[in-house]
Design a protein around this motif. Structure first.
Motif, PDB file in Angstrom:
ATOM      1  N   LEU A  19       0.842  -1.195   0.000  1.00  0.00           N
ATOM      2  CA  LEU A  19       0.000   0.000   0.000  1.00  0.00           C
ATOM      3  C   LEU A  19       0.873   1.238   0.000  1.00  0.00           C
ATOM      4  O   LEU A  19       1.857   1.318   0.741  1.00  0.00           O
ATOM      5  CB  LEU A  19      -0.907   0.005   1.234  1.00  0.00           C
ATOM      6  N   GLY A  20       0.508   2.195  -0.833  1.00  0.00           N
ATOM      7  CA  GLY A  20       1.243   3.444  -0.902  1.00  0.00           C
ATOM      8  C   GLY A  20       0.360   4.623  -0.525  1.00  0.00           C
ATOM      9  O   GLY A  20      -0.871   4.549  -0.598  1.00  0.00           O
ATOM     10  N   ALA A  21       0.991   5.690  -0.103  1.00  0.00           N
ATOM     11  CA  ALA A  21       0.314   6.961   0.135  1.00  0.00           C
ATOM     12  C   ALA A  21       0.982   8.011  -0.736  1.00  0.00           C
ATOM     13  O   ALA A  21       2.197   7.956  -0.954  1.00  0.00           O
ATOM     14  CB  ALA A  21       0.384   7.357   1.604  1.00  0.00           C
ATOM     15  N   ARG A  22       0.201   8.942  -1.259  1.00  0.00           N
ATOM     16  CA  ARG A  22       0.725   9.977  -2.139  1.00  0.00           C
ATOM     17  C   ARG A  22       0.294  11.352  -1.658  1.00  0.00           C
ATOM     18  O   ARG A  22      -0.876  11.569  -1.310  1.00  0.00           O
ATOM     19  CB  ARG A  22       0.227   9.775  -3.570  1.00  0.00           C
ATOM     20  N   VAL A  23       1.247  12.293  -1.654  1.00  0.00           N
ATOM     21  CA  VAL A  23       0.958  13.690  -1.361  1.00  0.00           C
ATOM     22  C   VAL A  23       1.417  14.500  -2.571  1.00  0.00           C
ATOM     23  O   VAL A  23       2.617  14.519  -2.887  1.00  0.00           O
ATOM     24  CB  VAL A  23       1.672  14.180  -0.096  1.00  0.00           C
ATOM     25  N   ALA A  24       0.467  15.120  -3.259  1.00  0.00           N
ATOM     26  CA  ALA A  24       0.797  15.968  -4.408  1.00  0.00           C
ATOM     27  C   ALA A  24       0.929  17.408  -3.925  1.00  0.00           C
ATOM     28  O   ALA A  24      -0.038  18.003  -3.447  1.00  0.00           O
ATOM     29  CB  ALA A  24      -0.288  15.857  -5.470  1.00  0.00           C
ATOM     30  N   TRP A  25       2.139  17.949  -4.029  1.00  0.00           N
ATOM     31  CA  TRP A  25       2.424  19.306  -3.558  1.00  0.00           C
ATOM     32  C   TRP A  25       2.523  20.210  -4.782  1.00  0.00           C
ATOM     33  O   TRP A  25       3.433  20.066  -5.587  1.00  0.00           O
ATOM     34  CB  TRP A  25       3.727  19.283  -2.760  1.00  0.00           C
ATOM     35  N   ASN A  26       1.570  21.119  -4.910  1.00  0.00           N
ATOM     36  CA  ASN A  26       1.500  21.977  -6.090  1.00  0.00           C
ATOM     37  C   ASN A  26       1.544  21.143  -7.370  1.00  0.00           C
ATOM     38  O   ASN A  26       2.163  21.525  -8.359  1.00  0.00           O
ATOM     39  CB  ASN A  26       2.614  23.026  -6.086  1.00  0.00           C
ATOM     40  N   GLN A  27       0.925  20.004  -7.341  1.00  0.00           N
ATOM     41  CA  GLN A  27       0.734  19.088  -8.461  1.00  0.00           C
ATOM     42  C   GLN A  27       2.030  18.447  -8.967  1.00  0.00           C
ATOM     43  O   GLN A  27       2.090  17.244  -9.174  1.00  0.00           O
ATOM     44  CB  GLN A  27       0.042  19.792  -9.636  1.00  0.00           C
ATOM     45  N   SER A  28       3.070  19.221  -9.184  1.00  0.00           N
ATOM     46  CA  SER A  28       4.266  18.705  -9.848  1.00  0.00           C
ATOM     47  C   SER A  28       5.184  17.898  -8.939  1.00  0.00           C
ATOM     48  O   SER A  28       5.948  17.061  -9.412  1.00  0.00           O
ATOM     49  CB  SER A  28       5.071  19.863 -10.460  1.00  0.00           C
ATOM     50  N   THR A  29       5.145  18.147  -7.636  1.00  0.00           N
ATOM     51  CA  THR A  29       5.975  17.395  -6.686  1.00  0.00           C
ATOM     52  C   THR A  29       5.117  16.338  -6.005  1.00  0.00           C
ATOM     53  O   THR A  29       4.199  16.666  -5.257  1.00  0.00           O
ATOM     54  CB  THR A  29       6.596  18.330  -5.637  1.00  0.00           C
ATOM     55  N   ILE A  30       5.422  15.080  -6.268  1.00  0.00           N
ATOM     56  CA  ILE A  30       4.680  13.967  -5.689  1.00  0.00           C
ATOM     57  C   ILE A  30       5.542  13.308  -4.620  1.00  0.00           C
ATOM     58  O   ILE A  30       6.633  12.802  -4.915  1.00  0.00           O
ATOM     59  CB  ILE A  30       4.288  12.919  -6.748  1.00  0.00           C
ATOM     60  N   ILE A  31       5.087  13.330  -3.373  1.00  0.00           N
ATOM     61  CA  ILE A  31       5.794  12.679  -2.275  1.00  0.00           C
ATOM     62  C   ILE A  31       5.168  11.301  -2.080  1.00  0.00           C
ATOM     63  O   ILE A  31       3.959  11.190  -1.874  1.00  0.00           O
ATOM     64  CB  ILE A  31       5.700  13.499  -0.983  1.00  0.00           C
ATOM     65  N   SER A  32       5.994  10.269  -2.175  1.00  0.00           N
ATOM     66  CA  SER A  32       5.492   8.892  -2.153  1.00  0.00           C
ATOM     67  C   SER A  32       5.927   8.163  -0.881  1.00  0.00           C
ATOM     68  O   SER A  32       7.080   8.268  -0.458  1.00  0.00           O
ATOM     69  CB  SER A  32       6.001   8.120  -3.370  1.00  0.00           C
ATOM     70  N   PHE A  33       4.993   7.412  -0.304  1.00  0.00           N
ATOM     71  CA  PHE A  33       5.253   6.526   0.820  1.00  0.00           C
ATOM     72  C   PHE A  33       4.742   5.138   0.421  1.00  0.00           C
ATOM     73  O   PHE A  33       3.553   4.979   0.154  1.00  0.00           O
ATOM     74  CB  PHE A  33       4.540   7.005   2.085  1.00  0.00           C
ATOM     75  N   ASP A  34       5.621   4.162   0.356  1.00  0.00           N
ATOM     76  CA  ASP A  34       5.234   2.812  -0.070  1.00  0.00           C
ATOM     77  C   ASP A  34       5.682   1.781   0.960  1.00  0.00           C
ATOM     78  O   ASP A  34       6.842   1.799   1.415  1.00  0.00           O
ATOM     79  CB  ASP A  34       5.864   2.461  -1.421  1.00  0.00           C
ATOM     80  N   TYR A  35       4.766   0.880   1.315  1.00  0.00           N
ATOM     81  CA  TYR A  35       5.090  -0.240   2.195  1.00  0.00           C
ATOM     82  C   TYR A  35       4.914  -1.515   1.379  1.00  0.00           C
ATOM     83  O   TYR A  35       3.799  -1.894   1.023  1.00  0.00           O
ATOM     84  CB  TYR A  35       4.180  -0.256   3.418  1.00  0.00           C
ATOM     85  N   GLY A  36       6.053  -2.150   1.048  1.00  0.00           N
ATOM     86  CA  GLY A  36       6.038  -3.326   0.199  1.00  0.00           C
ATOM     87  C   GLY A  36       6.250  -4.605   0.982  1.00  0.00           C
ATOM     88  O   GLY A  36       7.079  -4.657   1.894  1.00  0.00           O
ATOM     89  N   ILE A  37       5.511  -5.650   0.600  1.00  0.00           N
ATOM     90  CA  ILE A  37       5.576  -6.942   1.279  1.00  0.00           C
ATOM     91  C   ILE A  37       5.906  -8.025   0.257  1.00  0.00           C
ATOM     92  O   ILE A  37       5.292  -8.097  -0.809  1.00  0.00           O
ATOM     93  CB  ILE A  37       4.238  -7.272   1.962  1.00  0.00           C
ATOM     94  N   SER A  38       6.883  -8.861   0.586  1.00  0.00           N
ATOM     95  CA  SER A  38       7.222 -10.017  -0.241  1.00  0.00           C
ATOM     96  C   SER A  38       7.398 -11.223   0.674  1.00  0.00           C
ATOM     97  O   SER A  38       7.352 -11.095   1.906  1.00  0.00           O
ATOM     98  CB  SER A  38       8.503  -9.753  -1.033  1.00  0.00           C
ATOM     99  N   LYS A  39       7.634 -12.389   0.093  1.00  0.00           N
ATOM    100  CA  LYS A  39       7.889 -13.580   0.897  1.00  0.00           C
ATOM    101  C   LYS A  39       9.177 -13.449   1.694  1.00  0.00           C
ATOM    102  O   LYS A  39       9.367 -14.115   2.706  1.00  0.00           O
ATOM    103  CB  LYS A  39       7.976 -14.810  -0.011  1.00  0.00           C
ATOM    104  N   GLU A  40      10.049 -12.537   1.258  1.00  0.00           N
ATOM    105  CA  GLU A  40      11.378 -12.420   1.843  1.00  0.00           C
ATOM    106  C   GLU A  40      11.508 -11.270   2.831  1.00  0.00           C
ATOM    107  O   GLU A  40      12.326 -11.315   3.747  1.00  0.00           O
ATOM    108  CB  GLU A  40      12.378 -12.231   0.695  1.00  0.00           C
TER     109      GLU A  40
END
Length: 468
Positions: free
Chosen positions: A435-456
């Motif tokens: 699941l990721g979260a996105r914050v668009a700052w003045n549209q052109s700057t996208i701040i991304s937060f991603d939590y990734g899960i794998s078997k490892e």
């Protein structure tokens, strides 16, 4: 006047001169080739005018690099709404400036200037400069055997299904071998330090109705490497379980180099010619709501152009974006990438990423390709990977002159690597989700937060920009 002030005025003068021109019917007619790039009415209404900056403090901590601090910033020149380019480009010009320093003496400086549709013409120019030293690079091998379970550099017969178990095992003290101390740890045996200086110049030209572009560029790099044999590192006493420290054993990267499995550990100068054919109908590059992006990108390096290494890298990438009929701004986004490296003695460091005019992609693993796995977890000469995201906007707000939008983005990633492109198939596929979260700052700057899960593993990423 100080050198810093003089430099700032020179940059501003260049950008204003390059990106400002008279608005008349003739200019507007000349922009007919980018009509397909027009932003959505909703995004256009919210696009900010003028010049502004966005910036984020950068703090991090790593057992190898230590505590780090810095800033990631972007400076935008958007122009006024009366400018005929305003509705068709993400900006008239953007200058990215990233600076970071770590207590282990690791450091990074990145400067990048992007000027799309220079003076309203079909030309786009990009200039990138990087100076960085990173002692936290990871290496698990450079063949398709990496798609198996994790293995200790000192004991390939023992495998681990999770990164936590692997990390604990490699820190556990073991008797040293030939050329090692009496007892050693392998805590740093999958790591190496890279020092890089790079200058890249690119230009592309829009063809026909502007959907197709051809690009060419030149890159010059100097790289140097160091592994950590004998350096003091974290260790675990196998009898008491207590944490201690001990000299590090031989590194996997050094061993593969000594055995002739890889080349390039000596570093040196790399001279590269870059070419690409691009098809692009995205309505807003930083955060599209619709459109397609396709590229065939190639890097050529040879002694005939002043390089110490011979190789040829081919990467094909396709992306698609479609707005869905629910929610205020819901977009399904997908990507497929296929790459191959030609040249028997291609250096190991070229296996670490796939080059794209949009920015290099770690292969395979990490926040750009296979979230939930460590960066460069799977390396080989050939690879394919795919990503799918559902980008759903939750809320928007305005604070003073700053506009923010908040969203979530559940995602799924998959891919694999092979020693030959003819063997690329759907076997031994590695996948992750999250699941990721996105914050668009003045549209052109996208701040991304991603939590990734794998078997490892389970990994959390923070960065500026979308994964794709």
């Amino acid at each position: 006047m100080s050198i810093r002030e003089m430099s700032k005025k020179i940059v501003l003068c260049f950008l204003l001169t390059s990106c400002t021109y008279s608005i008349n019917a003739q200019v507007k007619d000349s922009l007919s080739f980018i009509k397909s790039k027009k932003m959505s009415d909703d995004d256009l209404l919210k696009k900010r005018e003028g010049t502004f900056a966005t910036g984020l403090p950068d703090f991090s901590s790593d057992p190898v690099t230590g505590f780090g601090f810095g800033i990631r910033s972007n400076f935008y020149w958007n122009g006024e709404r009366t400018n005929p380019l305003f509705a068709y480009t993400p900006y008239l010009a953007k200058l990215k400036a990233n600076v970071a320093y770590y207590t282990s003496n690791a450091r990074e400086l990145i400067l990048s200037l992007d000027v799309p549709y220079y003076k309203g013409t079909r030309w786009r120019f990009k200039i990138d400069f990087k100076a960085q030293q990173n002692p936290a690079n990871l290496y698990f091998g450079s063949t398709e055997s990496t798609v198996g379970n994790l293995r200790l550099p000192s004991d390939e017969n023992t495998t681990f299904s999770t990164y936590a178990a692997f990390d604990k095992a490699r820190k556990t003290l073991r008797p040293g071998g030939v050329g090692e101390a009496a007892f050693v740890t392998d805590a740093l045996s999958n790591r190496f330090r890279e020092t890089e200086y790079m200058l890249n110049l690119k230009a592309d030209y829009a063809l026909g109705n502007g959907k197709w572009r051809i690009m060419s560029g030149y890159e010059i790099q100097h790289l140097s490497y160091k592994t950590f044999e004998g350096e003091e590192a974290d260790a675990i006493n196998p009898i008491t379980g207590e944490e201690t420290s001990a000299p590090n054993g031989f590194s996997l990267l050094q061993r593969d180099y000594d055995q002739g499995k890889i080349s390039g550990l000596e570093g040196g100068w790399i001279s590269i010619l870059q070419t690409a054919l691009i098809f692009d109908t995205r309505d807003f590059e930083p955060d599209p709501t619709k459109g397609y992006y396709f590229e065939i990108a190639n890097e050529y390096s040879s002694k005939y152009i002043g390089s110490q290494f011979d190789f040829n890298k081919l990467f094909i990438q396709a992306r698609a974006y479609q707005k869905l009929p629910f929610g205020k701004r819901t977009v399904i986004a997908g990507r497929l990438g296929i790459g191959n490296i030609f040249g028997k003695n291609a250096p190991f460091f070229e296996f670490q990423d796939q080059w794209s005019p949009e920015g290099s992609i770690n292969s395979l693993g990490g926040k750009q390709s296979l979230r939930g796995y460590r960066a460069n977890r799977f390396l080989a000469r050939s690879l394919w990977f795919t990503n799918v995201e559902l980008r759903y906007r939750i809320a928007e707000t305005k604070l003073g002159k700053q506009r923010f939008a908040f969203g979530v983005a559940p995602f799924f990633d998959a891919g694999t690597v092979r020693d030959e492109w003819q063997n690329l198939n759907f076997k031994n596929i590695k996948y992750s989700y999250g699941l990721g979260a996105r914050v668009a700052w003045n549209q052109s700057t996208i701040i991304s937060f991603d939590y990734g899960i794998s078997k490892e593993d389970k990994l959390f990423y923070v960065g500026i920009g979308q994964a794709f």
